[in-house]
Scaffold this motif. Structure first.
Motif, PDB file in Angstrom:
ATOM      1  N   GLU A 134       0.815  -1.063   0.055  1.00  0.00           N
ATOM      2  CA  GLU A 134      -0.185   0.028   0.019  1.00  0.00           C
ATOM      3  C   GLU A 134       0.871   1.253  -0.007  1.00  0.00           C
ATOM      4  O   GLU A 134       1.923   1.417   0.651  1.00  0.00           O
ATOM      5  CB  GLU A 134      -0.888  -0.130   1.356  1.00  0.00           C
ATOM      6  N   VAL A 135       0.523   2.375  -0.777  1.00  0.00           N
ATOM      7  CA  VAL A 135       1.354   3.584  -1.004  1.00  0.00           C
ATOM      8  C   VAL A 135      -0.119   4.611  -0.620  1.00  0.00           C
ATOM      9  O   VAL A 135      -0.803   4.594  -1.300  1.00  0.00           O
ATOM     10  CB  VAL A 135       2.117   3.506  -2.205  1.00  0.00           C
ATOM     11  N   ASP A 136       0.544   5.560   0.148  1.00  0.00           N
ATOM     12  CA  ASP A 136      -0.517   6.843   0.216  1.00  0.00           C
ATOM     13  C   ASP A 136       0.312   7.942  -0.186  1.00  0.00           C
ATOM     14  O   ASP A 136       1.363   8.215  -0.029  1.00  0.00           O
ATOM     15  CB  ASP A 136      -0.517   7.192   1.796  1.00  0.00           C
ATOM     16  N   LEU A 137      -0.740   8.615  -1.102  1.00  0.00           N
ATOM     17  CA  LEU A 137      -0.248   9.626  -1.862  1.00  0.00           C
ATOM     18  C   LEU A 137      -1.131  10.866  -1.510  1.00  0.00           C
ATOM     19  O   LEU A 137      -2.274  10.899  -1.262  1.00  0.00           O
ATOM     20  CB  LEU A 137      -0.524   9.432  -3.489  1.00  0.00           C
ATOM     21  N   HIS A 138      -0.165  11.993  -0.988  1.00  0.00           N
ATOM     22  CA  HIS A 138      -0.664  13.107  -0.313  1.00  0.00           C
ATOM     23  C   HIS A 138      -0.910  14.338  -1.247  1.00  0.00           C
ATOM     24  O   HIS A 138       0.144  14.550  -1.862  1.00  0.00           O
ATOM     25  CB  HIS A 138       0.149  13.502   0.933  1.00  0.00           C
ATOM     26  N   THR A 139      -2.283  14.839  -1.537  1.00  0.00           N
ATOM     27  CA  THR A 139      -2.323  15.868  -2.503  1.00  0.00           C
ATOM     28  C   THR A 139      -2.860  17.140  -1.516  1.00  0.00           C
ATOM     29  O   THR A 139      -3.570  16.853  -0.704  1.00  0.00           O
ATOM     30  CB  THR A 139      -3.483  15.604  -3.434  1.00  0.00           C
ATOM     31  N   ARG A 140      -2.115  18.263  -2.001  1.00  0.00           N
ATOM     32  CA  ARG A 140      -2.662  19.559  -1.310  1.00  0.00           C
ATOM     33  C   ARG A 140      -3.133  20.488  -2.392  1.00  0.00           C
ATOM     34  O   ARG A 140      -2.342  20.564  -3.255  1.00  0.00           O
ATOM     35  CB  ARG A 140      -1.500  19.983  -0.488  1.00  0.00           C
ATOM     36  N   LEU A 141      -4.086  21.283  -2.092  1.00  0.00           N
ATOM     37  CA  LEU A 141      -4.534  22.514  -2.909  1.00  0.00           C
ATOM     38  C   LEU A 141      -4.298  23.681  -2.077  1.00  0.00           C
ATOM     39  O   LEU A 141      -5.077  23.873  -1.172  1.00  0.00           O
ATOM     40  CB  LEU A 141      -5.849  22.232  -3.321  1.00  0.00           C
ATOM     41  N   GLN A 142      -3.631  24.709  -2.458  1.00  0.00           N
ATOM     42  CA  GLN A 142      -3.407  25.821  -1.918  1.00  0.00           C
ATOM     43  C   GLN A 142      -3.885  26.904  -2.680  1.00  0.00           C
ATOM     44  O   GLN A 142      -4.004  27.077  -3.975  1.00  0.00           O
ATOM     45  CB  GLN A 142      -1.745  26.090  -1.805  1.00  0.00           C
ATOM     46  N   GLN A 143      -4.779  27.867  -2.075  1.00  0.00           N
ATOM     47  CA  GLN A 143      -5.214  29.094  -2.660  1.00  0.00           C
ATOM     48  C   GLN A 143      -4.784  30.210  -1.421  1.00  0.00           C
ATOM     49  O   GLN A 143      -4.921  30.355  -0.505  1.00  0.00           O
ATOM     50  CB  GLN A 143      -6.795  29.055  -2.625  1.00  0.00           C
ATOM     51  N   ARG A 144      -4.295  31.340  -2.157  1.00  0.00           N
ATOM     52  CA  ARG A 144      -3.510  32.569  -1.472  1.00  0.00           C
ATOM     53  C   ARG A 144      -3.007  32.336  -0.190  1.00  0.00           C
ATOM     54  O   ARG A 144      -3.162  32.725   0.625  1.00  0.00           O
ATOM     55  CB  ARG A 144      -4.953  33.351  -1.113  1.00  0.00           C
ATOM     56  N   GLY A 145      -2.019  31.286  -0.463  1.00  0.00           N
ATOM     57  CA  GLY A 145      -0.959  30.904   0.404  1.00  0.00           C
ATOM     58  C   GLY A 145      -1.526  29.971   1.316  1.00  0.00           C
ATOM     59  O   GLY A 145      -0.525  29.444   2.478  1.00  0.00           O
ATOM     60  N   ALA A 146      -2.895  29.457   1.405  1.00  0.00           N
ATOM     61  CA  ALA A 146      -3.331  28.436   2.546  1.00  0.00           C
ATOM     62  C   ALA A 146      -3.735  27.117   1.884  1.00  0.00           C
ATOM     63  O   ALA A 146      -4.205  27.338   0.948  1.00  0.00           O
ATOM     64  CB  ALA A 146      -4.507  29.097   3.335  1.00  0.00           C
ATOM     65  N   VAL A 147      -3.621  25.996   2.622  1.00  0.00           N
ATOM     66  CA  VAL A 147      -3.844  24.760   2.081  1.00  0.00           C
ATOM     67  C   VAL A 147      -5.421  24.564   2.495  1.00  0.00           C
ATOM     68  O   VAL A 147      -5.852  24.833   3.655  1.00  0.00           O
ATOM     69  CB  VAL A 147      -3.191  23.673   2.846  1.00  0.00           C
TER      70      VAL A 147
END
Length: 315
Positions: A134-147
């Motif tokens: 199992e592999v966990d892939l972490h995705t993050r979306l940032q807008q105006r400097g904040a996640v």
């Protein structure tokens, strides 16, 4: 391996990353694990027009679950960045061996439509079991400097990869899904939409022939072609009975295919924390094809719960 950072100034092109899936993979080595790679999509955004298309794919004329669909939208429209990571020559295993089977999607703040954003993905944890990896892939979306949104997508590779090991903390959906009564009255029934297959592939960047062609799916041992699980999840969200405050977190467990044209049956059950569990069945299958949990508040990561429990025992 040395750290690797790859930046896309615009939408990652399928014709750029998919041919790399044919390159030989380095192979799994426990001492090396997953590469220290971060893929970044600059100027990523979710448009109002895209949200309208997602509502249409969800199959509801008057969509009353925009908050729930907004949890799913970055996972759908940003999935091509994950595809670019999994097809890169540094990735140890071939993408055709990867099964997406658990997702945790969290809304951490106000997610603005038509807003220039930055999307990034990298491997954050992995676990070797007796029959797979199992592999966990972490995705993050940032807008105006904040996640404002993030996800943990857990992919699974069948096979033997050496002695059991665990690397990193598991922040994704739990390994065990909720159990719903298959004899309970359904909240909705509908037929899985059979059209616009290429259009949804263009949204995700995932052109796996099993989502397009029944003959290919039969050759791979399936009963027919079936939609992307994200598309099925959107249809589930659109048919859930409306309840309470907007959700902040969605956990999904992908159990099996829900074939195009199949009659879908959705059941729903309240959670003790005010959220909802749901499960989708298709004919001929005893277990559900998809199970989900909607939370009205963010759940505490398991590692924090374990540390809190340890502190209480030591107190």
């Amino acid at each position: 391996m040395n750290p690797h950072r790859e930046i896309f100034a615009s939408r990652p092109a399928t014709l750029r990353f998919m041919p790399k899936a044919l390159w030989p993979s380095p192979g799994w080595r426990a001492e090396r694990g997953c590469p220290d790679s971060q893929f970044i999509w600059q100027d990523y955004r979710i448009s109002s027009r895209t949200m309208a298309r997602l509502r249409d794919f969800a199959g509801a004329g008057e969509f009353n679950h925009d908050d729930a669909l907004l949890l799913l939208a970055p996972h759908i429209t940003g999935f091509r960045l994950t595809m670019a990571l999994l097809t890169h020559p540094r990735w140890p295993l071939a993408i055709w061996r990867a099964l997406q089977f658990r997702n945790r999607l969290r809304l951490l703040g106000p997610l603005l439509l038509d807003e220039p954003s930055e999307l990034s993905v990298q491997a954050c944890a992995w676990r070797v079991h007796a029959k797979g990896l199992e592999v966990d892939l972490h995705t993050r979306l940032q807008q105006r400097g904040a996640v404002v949104w993030d996800s943990i997508v857990t992919v699974y590779y069948r096979g033997r990869f050496g002695a059991p090991l665990s690397h990193g903390e598991a922040h994704g959906a739990p390994s065990t899904s909720p159990t719903l009564d298959p004899s309970a009255p359904p909240v909705a029934q509908w037929r899985i939409d059979n059209g616009r297959r290429w259009e949804f592939c263009r949204l995700t960047g995932d052109y796996n022939p099993m989502h397009l062609n029944a003959r290919y799916a039969h050759r791979m041992g399936f009963g027919g072609a079936f939609p992307h699980p994200q598309r099925v999840a959107a249809q589930c969200l659109s048919h859930l009975a409306a309840t309470g405050a907007p959700p902040r977190q969605l956990d999904l467990w992908i159990k099996g295919p829900a074939f195009f044209g199949a009659e879908a049956t959705l059941r729903q059950a309240p959670r003790d924390d005010g959220g909802q569990d749901f499960a989708l069945w298709v004919p001929g299958e005893q277990r559900p094809a998809l199970v989900g949990s909607l939370f009205r508040a963010l759940s505490e990561p398991r590692c924090q719960r374990e540390r809190s429990a340890l502190r209480q025992r030591l107190a």
